[in-house]
Design an enzyme around this catalytic site. Structure first.
Site, PDB file in Angstrom:
ATOM      1  CB  SER A   1      57.741   4.821   6.789  1.00 16.03           C
ATOM      2  OG  SER A   1      58.209   6.000   7.418  1.00 16.03           O
TER       3      SER A   1
ATOM      4  CE1 TYR B   1      54.390   7.638   3.945  1.00  9.56           C
ATOM      5  CE2 TYR B   1      55.471   8.008   6.056  1.00  9.56           C
ATOM      6  CZ  TYR B   1      55.492   7.507   4.767  1.00  9.56           C
ATOM      7  OH  TYR B   1      56.623   6.876   4.310  1.00  9.56           O
TER       8      TYR B   1
END
Length: 275
Positions: free
Chosen positions: A157, A170
């Protein structure tokens, strides 16, 4: 250019979103595919934004992938559990052959600030996104090295390199996944094994929808999740959300013979966005 006939692949998180799109693209390219996703038991904690498929979806996924004419294995997979992970890898090998390709797409997040993360929530996110990828890689890397060919694609990501408020676990897990990617790439380089991370911005998946719903709920501004997603799309220079098939197309190329020289990289797909 992307003929993967005779290759066998494992895709984690393969029942939905980017994982399913990649599994489909691999099957279309001729690869045998083993897909696993976490089938949550009744009463399981679902406080994160992950999509939880039911056991009934195993047959749906198996049928959809089998339509492309290659061998398919679909089953429950909890990448947070080494025993289950190793058993899945062994069952996949028995069903479709030794893994030539691994795509680590299993992932989750939760919309919470640093102090909103309990130990359990932090552990769940990091264990899924980072340690889970390590576990599956550990299960298949020796075979790839022994056979002299392998492709490992980790789904990262932009969070690996850009902070995101209220998503510390995350961001930490994706930054860690980049470090793991580089180490695996170096370990496999002399043996025909590559390892690359694909880092997209927002991709229109069920995980994104659930995550945005958590954002909207925390903000309490009266807007809907659909309105929030539209705002995210408008904030992208291309004025849109990325689609899972775009990630899948790159993943399949990276699994081809033509991508032999592409390893240890973090390839971002952002439409020009910084995040």
């Amino acid at each position: 250019m992307t003929d993967l006939s005779g290759r066998s692949s494992i895709v984690t998180g393969g029942f939905s979103g980017m994982g399913f799109a990649i599994a489909t693209a691999l099957a279309q390219a001729g690869a045998n595919v083993a897909v696993g996703s976490y089938i949550a038991p009744a009463g399981a904690d679902r406080s994160d934004a992950a999509y939880y498929p039911g056991a009934d979806e195993i047959e749906r996924v198996r049928s959809a992938l089998s339509a492309h004419g290659t061998r398919v294995h679909a089953a429950h997979l909890d990448v947070r559990d080494s025993e289950i992970t190793n058993r899945f890898a062994a069952d996949a090998e028995a069903a479709i052959g030794p893994a030539d390709i691994l795509v680590n797409a299993a992932g989750t997040t939760a919309e919470q600030p640093v102090c909103g993360h309990s130990d359990a929530l932090w552990d769940k996110i990091v264990d899924t996104n980072l340690t889970g990828a390590f576990r599956v890689t550990r299960a298949v890397l020796p075979g790839m090295i022994e056979r002299g060919w392998g492709r490992i694609v980790n789904i990262g990501s932009t969070a690996a390199t850009v902070g995101w408020k209220d998503n510390p676990a995350y961001c930490a897990s994706k930054a860690g996944l980049l470090g793991l990617t580089r180490c695996v790439a170096l370990e496999g380089a002399a043996h025909g094994v590559t390892c690359v991370m694909i880092s997209p911005t927002w991709v229109e998946t069920e995980l994104m929808r659930r995550n945005v719903a958590q954002v909207v709920e925390r903000e309490g501004k009266g807007r809907t999740a659909e309105e929030a997603m539209a705002e995210i799309a408008k904030g992208n220079p291309q004025q849109r959300l990325l689609q899972p098939q775009e990630i899948a197309a790159l993943a399949v190329f990276l699994c081809s013979d033509l991508a032999q020289g592409i390893t240890m990289e973090n390839i971002q797909i952002t439409g020009g966005a910084l995040w």
